[in-house]
Write a protein that holds these residues in place. Structure first.
Motif, PDB file in Angstrom:
ATOM      1  N   VAL A   1       0.881  -1.184   0.000  1.00  0.00           N
ATOM      2  CA  VAL A   1       0.000   0.000   0.000  1.00  0.00           C
ATOM      3  C   VAL A   1       0.907   1.220   0.000  1.00  0.00           C
ATOM      4  O   VAL A   1       1.649   1.454   0.951  1.00  0.00           O
ATOM      5  N   ASN A   2       0.855   1.980  -1.080  1.00  0.00           N
ATOM      6  CA  ASN A   2       1.722   3.154  -1.202  1.00  0.00           C
ATOM      7  C   ASN A   2       0.913   4.417  -0.971  1.00  0.00           C
ATOM      8  O   ASN A   2       0.075   4.798  -1.787  1.00  0.00           O
ATOM      9  N   LEU A   3       1.191   5.079   0.153  1.00  0.00           N
ATOM     10  CA  LEU A   3       0.440   6.288   0.519  1.00  0.00           C
ATOM     11  C   LEU A   3       1.201   7.567   0.189  1.00  0.00           C
ATOM     12  O   LEU A   3       0.836   8.646   0.639  1.00  0.00           O
ATOM     13  N   THR A   4       2.262   7.423  -0.615  1.00  0.00           N
ATOM     14  CA  THR A   4       3.053   8.579  -1.032  1.00  0.00           C
ATOM     15  C   THR A   4       2.290   9.372  -2.093  1.00  0.00           C
ATOM     16  O   THR A   4       1.642   8.784  -2.957  1.00  0.00           O
ATOM     17  N   ASN A   5       2.385  10.684  -2.044  1.00  0.00           N
ATOM     18  CA  ASN A   5       1.696  11.491  -3.058  1.00  0.00           C
ATOM     19  C   ASN A   5       2.365  11.341  -4.418  1.00  0.00           C
ATOM     20  O   ASN A   5       3.581  11.427  -4.530  1.00  0.00           O
ATOM     21  N   GLY A   6       1.543  11.107  -5.445  1.00  0.00           N
ATOM     22  CA  GLY A   6       2.082  10.982  -6.796  1.00  0.00           C
ATOM     23  C   GLY A   6       0.995  11.202  -7.820  1.00  0.00           C
ATOM     24  O   GLY A   6      -0.149  11.534  -7.471  1.00  0.00           O
ATOM     25  N   SER A   7       1.322  10.998  -9.075  1.00  0.00           N
ATOM     26  CA  SER A   7       0.355  11.210 -10.153  1.00  0.00           C
ATOM     27  C   SER A   7      -0.314   9.874 -10.508  1.00  0.00           C
ATOM     28  O   SER A   7       0.209   8.800 -10.184  1.00  0.00           O
ATOM     29  N   PRO A   8      -1.448   9.932 -11.229  1.00  0.00           N
ATOM     30  CA  PRO A   8      -2.072   8.679 -11.667  1.00  0.00           C
ATOM     31  C   PRO A   8      -1.126   7.803 -12.487  1.00  0.00           C
ATOM     32  O   PRO A   8      -1.088   6.581 -12.305  1.00  0.00           O
ATOM     33  N   ASP A   9      -0.351   8.412 -13.380  1.00  0.00           N
ATOM     34  CA  ASP A   9       0.575   7.610 -14.193  1.00  0.00           C
ATOM     35  C   ASP A   9       1.631   6.927 -13.321  1.00  0.00           C
ATOM     36  O   ASP A   9       1.999   5.772 -13.564  1.00  0.00           O
ATOM     37  N   GLN A  10       2.106   7.663 -12.343  1.00  0.00           N
ATOM     38  CA  GLN A  10       3.106   7.058 -11.440  1.00  0.00           C
ATOM     39  C   GLN A  10       2.501   5.883 -10.682  1.00  0.00           C
ATOM     40  O   GLN A  10       3.153   4.856 -10.470  1.00  0.00           O
ATOM     41  N   ALA A  11       1.235   6.032 -10.268  1.00  0.00           N
ATOM     42  CA  ALA A  11       0.568   4.952  -9.526  1.00  0.00           C
ATOM     43  C   ALA A  11       0.416   3.715 -10.401  1.00  0.00           C
ATOM     44  O   ALA A  11       0.656   2.583  -9.946  1.00  0.00           O
ATOM     45  N   ARG A  12       0.019   3.931 -11.661  1.00  0.00           N
ATOM     46  CA  ARG A  12      -0.162   2.771 -12.564  1.00  0.00           C
ATOM     47  C   ARG A  12       1.172   2.073 -12.802  1.00  0.00           C
ATOM     48  O   ARG A  12       1.247   0.842 -12.828  1.00  0.00           O
ATOM     49  N   ALA A  13       2.232   2.864 -12.992  1.00  0.00           N
ATOM     50  CA  ALA A  13       3.558   2.263 -13.212  1.00  0.00           C
ATOM     51  C   ALA A  13       4.005   1.497 -11.967  1.00  0.00           C
ATOM     52  O   ALA A  13       4.598   0.415 -12.068  1.00  0.00           O
ATOM     53  N   MET A  14       3.692   2.038 -10.805  1.00  0.00           N
ATOM     54  CA  MET A  14       4.088   1.361  -9.553  1.00  0.00           C
ATOM     55  C   MET A  14       3.333   0.052  -9.397  1.00  0.00           C
ATOM     56  O   MET A  14       3.879  -0.950  -8.921  1.00  0.00           O
TER      57      MET A  14
END
Ligand SMILES: NC(=O)c1ccc[n+]([C@@H]2O[C@H](COP(=O)([O-])OP(=O)(O)OC[C@H]3O[C@@H](n4cnc5c(N)ncnc54)[C@H](OP(=O)(O)O)[C@@H]3O)[C@@H](O)[C@H]2O)c1
Length: 294
Positions: free
Chosen positions: A95-108
């Motif tokens: 579970v990654n609660l770090t702030n990021g962009s939607p694209d970054q989340a999908r890549a993660m």
């Protein structure tokens, strides 16, 4: 030890900044067993004295629990931190609660999947003192089964809202809410700066005038949402754009003569003028949405 052999109430938490400290404290107070890791190890000392277990390495932290939560500076840091322990993620929920962009989340999510982990992305709509209370809203998206499995655990931190299987949706909603907040708060900063520049008291102005006004004006948002969904901006208009665009230069002029900078106001003035020039005189302010996406 495989993830299946570890008690489901064990959590590993990576990142003990202001937010991580508040979250780990909340988990400890609720009775979870929690293993912590932070780049600056001394930030764990207080939490260790309250019952957390220190991991000397990220791999040790990841191996300790079936649920691994990250709350770090940004996604590049999350990747750098997890990379040496990537193999240990297999079979775990990240579970990654770090702030990021939607694209970054999908890549993660793809990266986590490549290493055998289920992935949930999170958006924290709260500041650290709110953590542990229902008023702390935390948005989640990604693996549905992982959310259901850990829903009660995640509710420890605040109200947990699941937004669907696309991991990009938690950051999308998070950033859209932040943008709404920044527009409102920067508007307030500009407004209060004007009052101070005029030699008046922004505190009294804020309490008696600005806050009641903003509360009243937020009542327009449902109609704007309706207009933006339908693409029709001339229904039930009470303040047409031509009138607003005619008055707005007065606000710009007032700031200029008080010596207050116009950086925040001029892009909005340009958008209003363009919309009027495009023929949207009778539309609501919401018509600017069409310019923003043209
Ligand atoms: N605080 C808030 O009000 C709030 C609200 C909503 C969302 N968030 C989000 O929560 C996340 C964490 O915020 P925070 O307030 O806890 O920030 P913070 O207090 O600045 O903590 C940052 C964390 O990232 C770690 N870090 C930074 N660079 C690193 C690196 N190169 N390698 C390893 N670790 C590194 C820090 O470790 P060290 O201790 O070693 O420096 C610390 O654990 C951010 O994405 C933020 O946007 C925060």
């Amino acid at each position: 030890m495989s993830a299946a052999d570890i008690p489901a109430t064990s959590i590993s938490f990576l990142g003990l900044g202001a937010m991580g400290q508040a979250m780990v404290t909340s988990f400890l107070e609720t009775g979870y067993s929690i293993t912590v890791w932070n780049r600056t190890a001394s930030k764990a000392d207080d939490l260790i004295s309250k019952g957390a277990v220190r991991a000397d390495t990220v791999a040790e932290a990841v191996a300790a629990s079936p649920l691994v939560i990250t709350c770090l500076w940004d996604y590049a840091v999350v990747r750098d931190v997890l990379a040496p322990a990537a193999d240990a993620l297999s079979g775990r929920v990240l579970v990654n609660l770090t702030n990021g962009s939607p694209d970054q989340a999908r890549a993660m999510a793809v990266w986590a999947g490549e290493h055998g982990a289920s992935y949930l992305d999170g958006g924290i709509m709260a500041v650290p003192p709110m953590i542990g209370q229902p008023s702390a809203l935390i948005l989640y998206s990604g693996d549905a089964a992982a959310f259901e499995k850990y829903r009660a655990t995640l509710e420890t931190l605040g109200t947990a809202r699941y937004l669907g299987s696309d991991p990009g949706f938690a950051p999308l909603y998070d950033l859209a809410m932040l943008i709404g907040m920044y527009g409102m708060l920067m508007g307030a900063v500009q407004s209060l700066t004007m009052i101070r520049a005029a030699g008046d008291d922004p505190r009294e102005f804020s309490a008696s005038f600005l806050i009641p006004w903003l509360n009243a004006m937020s009542g327009s948002i449902p109609q704007y949402a309706e207009n933006i969904q339908s693409g029709k901006h001339t229904v039930d208009v009470v303040s047409n754009l031509a009138m607003q665009a005619a008055a707005f230069p007065n606000a710009v002029q007032a700031c200029a003569s008080l010596g207050v900078r116009l950086d925040f106001l001029l892009p909005l003035k340009a958008l209003m003028e363009q919309a009027v020039a495009d023929g949207h005189r009778d539309a609501d302010l919401s018509v600017l949405a069409e310019l923003l996406t043209s």
